[in-house]
Design an enzyme around this catalytic site. Structure first.
Site, PDB file in Angstrom:
ATOM      1  N   LYS A 107       0.656  -1.221  -0.391  1.00 46.14           N
ATOM      2  CA  LYS A 107       0.057  -0.329   0.342  1.00 46.14           C
ATOM      3  C   LYS A 107       0.446   0.785  -0.504  1.00 46.14           C
ATOM      4  CE  LYS A 107      -4.517   0.003  -0.181  1.00 46.14           C
ATOM      5  NZ  LYS A 107      -5.570  -0.740  -0.397  1.00 46.14           N
TER       6      LYS A 107
HETATM    7  P1  NAD Z   1     -12.569   7.247  -3.408  1.00 44.22           P
HETATM    8  O1  NAD Z   1     -11.675   8.268  -3.138  1.00 44.22           O
HETATM    9  O2  NAD Z   1     -13.089   6.827  -4.618  1.00 44.22           O
HETATM   10  O3  NAD Z   1     -14.441   7.487  -2.517  1.00 44.22           O
HETATM   11  C1  NAD Z   1     -14.061   7.682  -0.975  1.00 44.22           C
HETATM   12  C2  NAD Z   1     -16.081   8.044  -0.505  1.00 44.22           C
HETATM   13  O4  NAD Z   1     -15.783   8.212   1.243  1.00 44.22           O
HETATM   14  C3  NAD Z   1     -15.999   9.508  -0.957  1.00 44.22           C
HETATM   15  O5  NAD Z   1     -16.882   9.322  -1.423  1.00 44.22           O
HETATM   16  C4  NAD Z   1     -15.524  10.245   0.405  1.00 44.22           C
HETATM   17  O6  NAD Z   1     -16.166  11.400   0.399  1.00 44.22           O
HETATM   18  C5  NAD Z   1     -16.121   8.987   1.754  1.00 44.22           C
HETATM   19  N1  NAD Z   1     -15.499   9.792   2.950  1.00 44.22           N
HETATM   20  C6  NAD Z   1     -14.059   9.586   2.900  1.00 44.22           C
HETATM   21  N2  NAD Z   1     -14.007  10.148   4.264  1.00 44.22           N
HETATM   22  C7  NAD Z   1     -15.475   9.759   4.816  1.00 44.22           C
HETATM   23  C8  NAD Z   1     -15.892  10.446   5.851  1.00 44.22           C
HETATM   24  N3  NAD Z   1     -15.210  10.486   7.198  1.00 44.22           N
HETATM   25  N4  NAD Z   1     -17.341   9.596   6.212  1.00 44.22           N
HETATM   26  C9  NAD Z   1     -17.752   9.687   4.852  1.00 44.22           C
HETATM   27  N5  NAD Z   1     -17.604   9.521   3.913  1.00 44.22           N
HETATM   28  C10 NAD Z   1     -15.855   9.558   3.622  1.00 44.22           C
HETATM   29  O7  NAD Z   1     -11.840   5.763  -2.767  1.00 44.22           O
HETATM   30  P2  NAD Z   1     -12.717   4.495  -3.114  1.00 44.22           P
HETATM   31  O8  NAD Z   1     -11.851   4.596  -4.090  1.00 44.22           O
HETATM   32  O9  NAD Z   1     -14.350   4.405  -3.653  1.00 44.22           O
HETATM   33  O10 NAD Z   1     -12.239   3.963  -1.491  1.00 44.22           O
HETATM   34  C11 NAD Z   1     -12.972   3.577  -0.905  1.00 44.22           C
HETATM   35  C12 NAD Z   1     -12.653   2.256   0.062  1.00 44.22           C
HETATM   36  O11 NAD Z   1     -12.469   1.256  -0.670  1.00 44.22           O
HETATM   37  C13 NAD Z   1     -11.829   2.422   1.289  1.00 44.22           C
HETATM   38  O12 NAD Z   1     -11.080   2.261   2.126  1.00 44.22           O
HETATM   39  C14 NAD Z   1     -10.293   1.062   0.163  1.00 44.22           C
HETATM   40  O13 NAD Z   1      -9.828   1.497   0.594  1.00 44.22           O
HETATM   41  C15 NAD Z   1     -11.914   0.282  -0.656  1.00 44.22           C
HETATM   42  N6  NAD Z   1     -11.084  -0.665  -1.540  1.00 44.22           N
HETATM   43  C16 NAD Z   1     -10.985   0.807  -2.729  1.00 44.22           C
HETATM   44  C17 NAD Z   1     -10.978  -0.530  -3.691  1.00 44.22           C
HETATM   45  C18 NAD Z   1     -10.838   0.334  -5.159  1.00 44.22           C
HETATM   46  O14 NAD Z   1     -10.100  -0.348  -6.234  1.00 44.22           O
HETATM   47  N7  NAD Z   1     -10.678   1.408  -5.640  1.00 44.22           N
HETATM   48  C19 NAD Z   1     -10.832  -1.896  -3.488  1.00 44.22           C
HETATM   49  C20 NAD Z   1     -10.822  -2.409  -2.492  1.00 44.22           C
HETATM   50  C21 NAD Z   1     -11.311  -1.483  -1.345  1.00 44.22           C
END
Ligand code: NAD
Length: 418
Positions: A107
């Site tokens: 990461k």
């Molecule tokens: P992203 O940046 O596209 O979206 C994140 C979202 O979370 C946004 O809507 C943001 O406003 C919201 N957010 C941030 N802080 C917040 C808070 N305090 N309260 C409520 N909402 C909040 O990110 P993503 O790629 O969608 O990732 C989201 C989660 O999924 C993370 O934990 C990431 O590690 C996990 N994840 C992502 C992927 C991927 O392929 N992108 C794969 C596996 C896991």
């Protein structure tokens, strides 16, 4: 002090210890399996648009090198620290091993607020961060991908910076790139699509009907929004959605197309007229069938785990549930937990497909990507459910035990080096 000391690292360590006890792993093997193999901390100086120069802190942690290159996302968020990144790299290791992928976990991240940086500043930051970590990444070494705060464009800049350095195009150095640059069709949607698929598998096992179900989602970025669309396609009603700006709730169902238009205009779901405002804390404890944390770590805690009112807790985010909350949920058998390393594995599975396609310069169609994704998720889901029922442990223990045991056995077979 421990270099990784951070609440999220302590949480990942505690999960590891519980599973190591279950696996009866000897004390002498534990730190070898638990601790990251390598971590890199870099200063990232960036010229801002107003003429000032700001130095950002960037990190990359490679958890183990035993099964192949390392793999994992790059996060841009103000709270990124070495300890948080290390914890996320550990979870990536268990996830890749659970899914049978030839990777260790990794990461990375930069402590910054991407919403306060211009596109030009983000490009300079990404290129300089990539430059600093070039000696440690590569298609056979460590392959970054998007995570919170980063996207396809970020990966395009990383791929270009690396390729310029080596003198030819190297699409396999990152995944989650635009399809035009060697990305895979279906990668951007893969995590959310996988979450929706697994939620439906969980509902099948509980005898629930998707068309009668309601869902609440915390986080409406890449993963949360695609999960919402996927669940809606199965007929499920979204009744609450929140993001960093606030949350909205409507028991009769939120109109996703109208919500998307609102988010495109305002960059948050807050203020959406099709629902009533609600705090993020209250959102998590409303009655619903499916609760999907899709934002940050440590959202379901000892404080609110007794109050959540769902049947399926689908962990789209990494580490959304603390071990204290797990103890409470273990006493609530009416709730089935889809643990993060299984629930959001669709992303890394299609990243793996992208890497394989890049190495072979031979690209697949969407049907092939989705079909292979569903087959791998189905196998991991059935195997985890079987393990959990046969050994009478939670779905989290079952998933973690499968992943951790594979890494542990591989390390024993190879010896001390990796
Ligand atoms: P992203 O940046 O596209 O979206 C994140 C979202 O979370 C946004 O809507 C943001 O406003 C919201 N957010 C941030 N802080 C917040 C808070 N305090 N309260 C409520 N909402 C909040 O990110 P993503 O790629 O969608 O990732 C989201 C989660 O999924 C993370 O934990 C990431 O590690 C996990 N994840 C992502 C992927 C991927 O392929 N992108 C794969 C596996 C896991």
């Amino acid at each position: 002090m421990h270099p990784y000391d951070h609440p999220t690292f302590r949480m990942a360590s505690r999960q590891f210890d519980l599973v190591a006890d279950f696996l009866e792993m000897p004390e002498g093997d534990r730190d070898r399996v638990r601790l990251p193999k390598r971590s890199i901390s870099v200063a990232v100086p960036v010229h801002l648009d107003d003429g000032r120069t700001q130095v950002f802190h960037g990190f990359r942690v490679q958890h183990h090198l035993t099964l192949g290159p390392t793999k994992g996302g790059i996060r841009y968020h103000p709270d990124v620290t070495l300890g948080e990144v290390a914890a996320l790299s550990m979870w990536m290791s268990w996830k890749c091993a659970l899914m049978g992928l030839p990777y260790g976990g990794a990461k990375g991240g930069v402590a910054c607020d991407p919403s306060k940086l211009s596109v030009a500043e983000l490009e300079r930051l990404t290129r300089r961060f990539t430059q600093e970590i070039i000696p440690f990444i590569g298609p056979q070494t460590d392959v970054p991908a998007p995570d919170m705060g980063t996207n396809e464009q970020t990966m395009a800049w990383m791929m270009d910076t690396y390729s310029t350095h080596v003198g030819h195009s190297v699409p396999g150095v990152v995944t989650g790139k635009p399809v035009l640059l060697g990305g895979s069709v279906g990668r951007r949607e893969a995590t959310g699509r996988g979450v929706a698929f697994l939620v439906n598998r969980a509902m099948d096992t509980l005898g629930m009907e998707a068309r009668e179900a309601t869902a609440i989602i915390q986080g409406y970025g890449n993963v949360g929004s695609v999960t919402a669309q996927g669940l809606e396609r199965f007929g499920t009603r979204m009744i609450g959605i929140g993001d960093a700006g606030g949350a909205v709730f409507n028991e009769r169902g939120l109109d996703l197309a109208a919500l998307d238009a609102h988010v495109a205009a305002h960059r948050t779901v807050a203020g959406f007229p099709g629902g009533a405002p609600i705090s993020n804390a209250d959102l998590l404890v409303q009655r619903c069938d499916i609760l999907v944390p899709a934002a940050l770590e440590r959202q379901i805690t000892g404080e609110n785990a007794g109050k959540i009112q769902c049947r399926v807790l689908a962990e789209a985010a990494n580490g959304p549930t603390t071990p204290d909350a797990d103890e409470i949920l273990a006493r609530r058998p009416e709730i089935i937990v889809l643990p993060d390393i299984l629930c959001n594995a669709g992303g890394v599975v299609v990243s793996y497909f992208e890497w394989v396609q890049d190495l072979q310069s031979f690209f697949w169609g969407e049907t092939e990507v989705i079909d292979r994704l569903y087959r791998m998720l189905e196998q991991a889901f059935s195997q985890t459910l079987k393990f959990s029922r046969e050994r009478r442990v939670t779905m989290r223990t079952a998933a973690l035990a499968s992943g951790i045991e594979r890494v542990w056995k591989a390390k024993r077979l190879r010896g001390l080096f990796p």
